[in-house]
Design a protein around this motif. Structure first.
Motif, PDB file in Angstrom:
ATOM      1  N   ARG A  40      -3.472  18.958  -2.802  1.00 48.46           N
ATOM      2  CA  ARG A  40      -3.518  17.506  -3.066  1.00 48.46           C
ATOM      3  C   ARG A  40      -2.162  16.864  -2.784  1.00 48.46           C
ATOM      4  O   ARG A  40      -2.098  15.761  -2.234  1.00 48.46           O
ATOM      5  CB  ARG A  40      -3.932  17.256  -4.513  1.00 48.46           C
ATOM      6  N   LEU A  41      -1.095  17.563  -3.127  1.00 44.07           N
ATOM      7  CA  LEU A  41       0.248  17.027  -2.879  1.00 44.07           C
ATOM      8  C   LEU A  41       0.513  16.912  -1.383  1.00 44.07           C
ATOM      9  O   LEU A  41       1.040  15.903  -0.914  1.00 44.07           O
ATOM     10  CB  LEU A  41       1.307  17.910  -3.550  1.00 44.07           C
ATOM     11  N   ARG A  42       0.135  17.935  -0.620  1.00 45.57           N
ATOM     12  CA  ARG A  42       0.312  17.865   0.839  1.00 45.57           C
ATOM     13  C   ARG A  42      -0.473  16.698   1.432  1.00 45.57           C
ATOM     14  O   ARG A  42       0.028  15.973   2.285  1.00 45.57           O
ATOM     15  CB  ARG A  42      -0.123  19.175   1.485  1.00 45.57           C
ATOM     16  N   ALA A  43      -1.710  16.515   0.968  1.00 48.08           N
ATOM     17  CA  ALA A  43      -2.535  15.407   1.465  1.00 48.08           C
ATOM     18  C   ALA A  43      -1.915  14.063   1.098  1.00 48.08           C
ATOM     19  O   ALA A  43      -1.881  13.139   1.929  1.00 48.08           O
ATOM     20  CB  ALA A  43      -3.951  15.511   0.907  1.00 48.08           C
ATOM     21  N   ALA A  44      -1.406  13.951  -0.124  1.00 48.88           N
ATOM     22  CA  ALA A  44      -0.774  12.697  -0.552  1.00 48.88           C
ATOM     23  C   ALA A  44       0.482  12.422   0.259  1.00 48.88           C
ATOM     24  O   ALA A  44       0.737  11.273   0.661  1.00 48.88           O
ATOM     25  CB  ALA A  44      -0.450  12.757  -2.049  1.00 48.88           C
ATOM     26  N   LEU A  45       1.275  13.460   0.515  1.00 47.29           N
ATOM     27  CA  LEU A  45       2.485  13.270   1.330  1.00 47.29           C
ATOM     28  C   LEU A  45       2.131  12.857   2.752  1.00 47.29           C
ATOM     29  O   LEU A  45       2.792  11.997   3.347  1.00 47.29           O
ATOM     30  CB  LEU A  45       3.308  14.564   1.352  1.00 47.29           C
ATOM     31  N   SER A  46       1.091  13.451   3.299  1.00 43.61           N
ATOM     32  CA  SER A  46       0.652  13.111   4.644  1.00 43.61           C
ATOM     33  C   SER A  46       0.194  11.655   4.708  1.00 43.61           C
ATOM     34  O   SER A  46       0.544  10.919   5.634  1.00 43.61           O
ATOM     35  CB  SER A  46      -0.478  14.044   5.070  1.00 43.61           C
ATOM     36  N   GLU A  47      -0.592  11.252   3.722  1.00 41.34           N
ATOM     37  CA  GLU A  47      -1.079   9.872   3.696  1.00 41.34           C
ATOM     38  C   GLU A  47       0.065   8.890   3.497  1.00 41.34           C
ATOM     39  O   GLU A  47       0.109   7.838   4.137  1.00 41.34           O
ATOM     40  CB  GLU A  47      -2.101   9.727   2.564  1.00 41.34           C
ATOM     41  N   GLN A  48       1.009   9.242   2.637  1.00 41.18           N
ATOM     42  CA  GLN A  48       2.167   8.381   2.422  1.00 41.18           C
ATOM     43  C   GLN A  48       2.966   8.235   3.716  1.00 41.18           C
ATOM     44  O   GLN A  48       3.414   7.145   4.068  1.00 41.18           O
ATOM     45  CB  GLN A  48       3.062   8.950   1.324  1.00 41.18           C
ATOM     46  N   LYS A  49       3.133   9.329   4.440  1.00 41.19           N
ATOM     47  CA  LYS A  49       3.872   9.298   5.707  1.00 41.19           C
ATOM     48  C   LYS A  49       3.157   8.409   6.718  1.00 41.19           C
ATOM     49  O   LYS A  49       3.802   7.698   7.500  1.00 41.19           O
ATOM     50  CB  LYS A  49       4.028  10.729   6.248  1.00 41.19           C
ATOM     51  N   THR A  50       1.815   8.436   6.714  1.00 43.36           N
ATOM     52  CA  THR A  50       1.049   7.588   7.625  1.00 43.36           C
ATOM     53  C   THR A  50       1.345   6.118   7.361  1.00 43.36           C
ATOM     54  O   THR A  50       1.610   5.348   8.295  1.00 43.36           O
ATOM     55  CB  THR A  50      -0.463   7.862   7.466  1.00 43.36           C
ATOM     56  N   TYR A  51       1.316   5.730   6.086  1.00 42.21           N
ATOM     57  CA  TYR A  51       1.607   4.334   5.748  1.00 42.21           C
ATOM     58  C   TYR A  51       3.053   3.965   6.075  1.00 42.21           C
ATOM     59  O   TYR A  51       3.339   2.857   6.529  1.00 42.21           O
ATOM     60  CB  TYR A  51       1.304   4.064   4.277  1.00 42.21           C
ATOM     61  N   MET A  64       0.827  -1.183   0.000  1.00 40.47           N
ATOM     62  CA  MET A  64       0.000   0.000   0.000  1.00 40.47           C
ATOM     63  C   MET A  64       0.881   1.260   0.000  1.00 40.47           C
ATOM     64  O   MET A  64       0.557   2.237  -0.658  1.00 40.47           O
ATOM     65  CB  MET A  64      -0.902  -0.059   1.234  1.00 40.47           C
ATOM     66  N   GLU A  65       1.964   1.159   0.741  1.00 36.19           N
ATOM     67  CA  GLU A  65       2.876   2.304   0.824  1.00 36.19           C
ATOM     68  C   GLU A  65       3.451   2.632  -0.555  1.00 36.19           C
ATOM     69  O   GLU A  65       3.574   3.796  -0.932  1.00 36.19           O
ATOM     70  CB  GLU A  65       4.002   1.995   1.803  1.00 36.19           C
ATOM     71  N   ARG A  66       3.767   1.612  -1.322  1.00 31.99           N
ATOM     72  CA  ARG A  66       4.322   1.819  -2.658  1.00 31.99           C
ATOM     73  C   ARG A  66       3.297   2.512  -3.567  1.00 31.99           C
ATOM     74  O   ARG A  66       3.639   3.401  -4.337  1.00 31.99           O
ATOM     75  CB  ARG A  66       4.730   0.479  -3.261  1.00 31.99           C
ATOM     76  N   LEU A  67       2.026   2.099  -3.458  1.00 30.51           N
ATOM     77  CA  LEU A  67       0.975   2.739  -4.250  1.00 30.51           C
ATOM     78  C   LEU A  67       0.830   4.208  -3.873  1.00 30.51           C
ATOM     79  O   LEU A  67       0.663   5.078  -4.736  1.00 30.51           O
ATOM     80  CB  LEU A  67      -0.357   2.028  -4.048  1.00 30.51           C
ATOM     81  N   LYS A  68       0.882   4.488  -2.579  1.00 28.27           N
ATOM     82  CA  LYS A  68       0.774   5.881  -2.128  1.00 28.27           C
ATOM     83  C   LYS A  68       1.973   6.693  -2.608  1.00 28.27           C
ATOM     84  O   LYS A  68       1.845   7.867  -2.946  1.00 28.27           O
ATOM     85  CB  LYS A  68       0.655   5.954  -0.603  1.00 28.27           C
TER      86      LYS A  68
END
Length: 127
Positions: A83-94, A1-5
């Motif tokens: 959108r980039l900030r949200a994607a980075l935040s979600e990626q960091k969560t994973y 999942m982390e790779r997809l994010k």
């Protein structure tokens, strides 16, 4: 999942970079036009006078077009950055979750190893 994010984040970063590049290019064009307008709006003789008005109108129209394009792109850039900030935040969560699972796995492995060593010690000392 982390790779997809991570792949989603990279796509968002490319999109944002593309929009920013467009903004930078438009600002550079605007600056160049303003410099050209201020430098070429003087005439040497009367023969250039009929063309000067059309030149100035043409330059102003191009400047207006660029300004409108910049104004149109600004909200898009802001949305892309969000959108980039949200994607980075979600990626960091994973990433954090993966690191936590790895840490817990190492702790569990050390605990099992210590328990196995205790059993071996007890078995060695039992008659």
């Amino acid at each position: 999942m982390e790779r997809l994010k991570r792949m989603d984040t990279e796509r968002e970063a490319q999109s944002t970079a593309s929009l920013r590049d467009s903004m930078v290019q438009l600002e550079a064009e605007k600056t160049a036009l303003l410099a050209r307008l201020s430098g070429e709006s003087r005439i040497e003789g009367l023969e250039g006078a009929p063309y000067l008005g059309r030149f100035i109108r043409s330059m102003r129209a191009e400047l207006d077009r660029i300004s409108h394009e910049i104004a149109r792109l600004q909200p898009e850039v802001a949305q892309a950055e969000d959108r980039l900030r949200a994607a980075l935040s979600e990626q960091k969560t994973y990433e954090t979750l993966r690191q936590r699972r790895q840490s817990e796995g190492r702790k569990a492995a050390r605990k099992r190893e210590a328990h196995d060593m205790d059993l071996l010690t007890v078995m060695r000392w039992e008659p």
